[in-house]
Write an enzyme that holds these catalytic residues in place. Structure first.
Site, mmCIF file in Angstrom:
data_model
loop_
_atom_site.group_PDB
_atom_site.id
_atom_site.type_symbol
_atom_site.label_atom_id
_atom_site.label_comp_id
_atom_site.label_asym_id
_atom_site.label_seq_id
_atom_site.Cartn_x
_atom_site.Cartn_y
_atom_site.Cartn_z
ATOM 1 N N ARG A 71 9.690 14.098 4.418
ATOM 2 C CA ARG A 71 8.334 13.615 4.120
ATOM 3 C C ARG A 71 7.912 14.109 2.740
ATOM 4 N NH1 ARG A 71 4.569 16.634 5.747
ATOM 5 N NH2 ARG A 71 5.205 16.853 7.916
ATOM 6 N N TYR A 123 -7.269 -8.744 -3.204
ATOM 7 C CA TYR A 123 -6.511 -8.957 -1.965
ATOM 8 C C TYR A 123 -7.391 -8.606 -0.749
ATOM 9 C CZ TYR A 123 -3.151 -8.019 1.749
ATOM 10 O OH TYR A 123 -2.496 -7.996 2.964
ATOM 11 N N ASP A 195 -4.486 -2.181 -10.069
ATOM 12 C CA ASP A 195 -3.492 -2.778 -9.176
ATOM 13 C C ASP A 195 -2.707 -3.794 -10.005
ATOM 14 O OD1 ASP A 195 -2.083 -4.306 -7.339
ATOM 15 O OD2 ASP A 195 -3.675 -4.272 -5.827
ATOM 16 N N LYS A 220 6.265 -6.777 -3.519
ATOM 17 C CA LYS A 220 6.228 -8.058 -4.211
ATOM 18 C C LYS A 220 7.294 -8.107 -5.317
ATOM 19 C CE LYS A 220 2.847 -8.818 -1.364
ATOM 20 N NZ LYS A 220 2.247 -7.599 -1.008
HETATM 21 O O1 P1T Z 1 1.268 -5.456 1.677
HETATM 22 P P1 P1T Z 1 1.218 -4.145 0.925
HETATM 23 O O2 P1T Z 1 2.527 -3.725 0.362
HETATM 24 O O3 P1T Z 1 0.542 -3.055 1.721
HETATM 25 O O4 P1T Z 1 0.323 -4.392 -0.376
HETATM 26 C C1 P1T Z 1 -1.051 -4.713 -0.308
HETATM 27 C C2 P1T Z 1 -1.484 -5.454 -1.541
HETATM 28 C C3 P1T Z 1 -2.142 -4.770 -2.559
HETATM 29 N N1 P1T Z 1 -2.535 -5.394 -3.701
HETATM 30 C C4 P1T Z 1 -2.297 -6.713 -3.881
HETATM 31 C C5 P1T Z 1 -2.746 -7.357 -5.155
HETATM 32 C C6 P1T Z 1 -1.648 -7.456 -2.905
HETATM 33 O O5 P1T Z 1 -1.424 -8.766 -3.145
HETATM 34 C C7 P1T Z 1 -1.232 -6.821 -1.695
HETATM 35 C C8 P1T Z 1 -0.574 -7.589 -0.595
HETATM 36 N N2 P1T Z 1 -0.765 -8.956 -0.685
HETATM 37 C C9 P1T Z 1 -0.302 -9.887 0.221
HETATM 38 C C10 P1T Z 1 0.396 -9.571 1.321
HETATM 39 C C11 P1T Z 1 -0.618 -11.278 -0.120
HETATM 40 O O6 P1T Z 1 -0.008 -12.217 0.448
HETATM 41 O O7 P1T Z 1 -1.492 -11.493 -0.979
#
Ligand code: P1T
Length: 404
Positions: A71, A123, A195, A220
């Site tokens: 961890r 998001y 972000d 992503k």
């Molecule tokens: O899904 P995760 O890895 O927890 O990330 C969250 C997140 C944070 N910031 C942005 C700009 C994002 O687009 C996302 C996740 N977005 C999607 C799952 C989506 O389809 O837009």
């Protein structure tokens, strides 16, 4: 937390120190492949091995080789954290179990009574984390348009601690001036977190523009193959890095070694993928813009996009995300179009090599109340595309078939 120029000089062979120093001088397209990814010291494995272990043998209590419990530290994760730092031109990288877990760690820097000013178009899961989790702990959020940086200043109070920027925004593709926002944050002694998920460091590096912390949903573009959920934070500030590493370990939302390995593998091709993603998206944006059945296309590469000049000055290209509204469409009509797509997969998420389509009102942004989401333009008829790296002619054929 992993420092980019190694903090472990005592325990690593000279040849690796040499390699790490070399990395610092490399350009972006080499750093994606080599940053943090030196051959493994144990057997020279070229790919960082998957250290699938929760714990490490000690010769005496505290007598270990720099790793005591996974961890806290894990060699595969450490390689990924170094890679994150390198590609964002930062000094410290941290990996988390998801993008939201990475955001969660940033907000845990704050305390009850503190205020955050956040992009109003962001998001849906970020909005849900802020309002449904952290507001119950007494942290206040104001969601405001950020086109005009001067206007953002009017929301600053004596309790404001953090400005949260998402750029380009999800799903309206607004572009926020990071350098101007950094100057505002600095003048008011606030933290600026960006972000960078939609752009990726291939397109923009917010730390170079004055941001304090860069955050990614590495799920992503960084991982890039729709097979991992993972988050990243990068900073140049040692004190912030220490506090975030403390939260990472104390709260424990860390990724497993296999996911770290997959993300490292994805990052190696980030630059070549992004180049094709951007080329395909530009062609699709122009195709949609001239389509008689399309009313509006949101993509920062258009000269008439309200933030085109900011995008041009702070990004290396315009990205591969775009949204559009079909002529006269409502909720059902938009859903019908996304259901008719065959090559674009109807799915949440973005940034993988395969093209995805989404209906934000019922999918990614359903957790934002309708009246709030519509204020930022997320209407029922909006369709979002994550343009992949297939042959763009096949993608256009698919859109032609679905839009009619
Ligand atoms: O899904 P995760 O890895 O927890 O990330 C969250 C997140 C944070 N910031 C942005 C700009 C994002 O687009 C996302 C996740 N977005 C999607 C799952 C989506 O389809 O837009």
């Amino acid at each position: 937390m992993t420092k980019c120029i190694s903090n472990t000089a005592k325990s690593i062979p000279l040849i690796l120190i040499y390699q790490i120093v070399l990395e610092k001088k490399l350009r972006f397209n080499s750093l994606t492949i080599h940053g943090g990814q030196a051959p493994d010291p144990a057997y020279g494995a070229v790919m960082p091995p998957i250290y699938q272990t929760s714990t490490y043998a000690q010769t005496t209590p505290g007598g270990h080789k720099g790793f005591e419990y996974s961890r806290t530290h894990n060699p595969t994760r450490q390689a990924l954290e170094k890679s994150f730092a390198h590609i964002e031109n930062g000094a410290y990288g941290l990996a988390f179990a998801s993008g939201l877990a990475a955001m969660d760690a940033i907000i845990k820097l704050l305390k009850p009574g503190d205020e955050v000013i956040a992009t109003h178009d962001l998001y849906g899961g970020s909005y849900r984390l802020f309002t449904k989790i952290f507001e119950t702990y007494g942290i206040q959020f104001q969601f405001v348009p950020m086109d005009e940086v001067k206007a953002v200043a009017t929301y600053i109070t004596s309790k404001t601690r953090l400005i949260w920027v998402e750029t380009p925004t999800n799903p309206m593709m607004n572009v926020i001036d990071i350098a101007a926002m950094a100057a505002l944050a600095k003048a008011h002694k606030l933290l600026l977190a960006v972000d960078n998920t939609f752009a990726s460091p291939y397109l923009q590096q917010p730390l170079d523009m004055g941001a304090d912390i860069v955050m990614h949903s590495a799920t992503k573009y960084l991982a890039g193959h729709s097979d991992v959920v993972l988050g990243a934070l990068i900073t140049n500030n040692e004190e912030l890095a220490d506090r975030l590493a403390f939260i990472q370990n104390a709260s424990g939302a860390v990724p497993g070694p296999f996911d770290c390995f997959l993300t490292l593998r994805g990052i190696k091709t980030l630059h070549v993928r992004m180049e094709r993603h951007c080329q395909n998206a530009a062609l699709i944006a122009h195709y949609l813009a001239q389509h008689p059945k399309v009313e509006k296309v949101y993509w920062p590469g258009f000269e008439n996009h309200p933030n085109h000049n900011v995008a041009k000055s702070q990004m290396n290209d315009f990205g591969a995300m775009l949204s559009f509204v079909p002529v006269g469409a409502d909720y059902q009509a938009a859903i019908k179009i996304v259901e008719q797509l065959q090559l674009f997969t109807l799915a949440e998420s973005l940034g993988g090599v395969e093209s995805l389509a989404g209906h934000p009102a019922s999918m990614t942004h359903a957790s934002i109340p309708k009246e709030i989401r519509e204020k930022s333009g997320v209407v029922d008829a909006l369709i979002r595309l994550s343009v992949g790296i297939e042959d763009v002619k096949d993608l256009i054929d698919d859109l032609e078939h679905a839009i009619g």
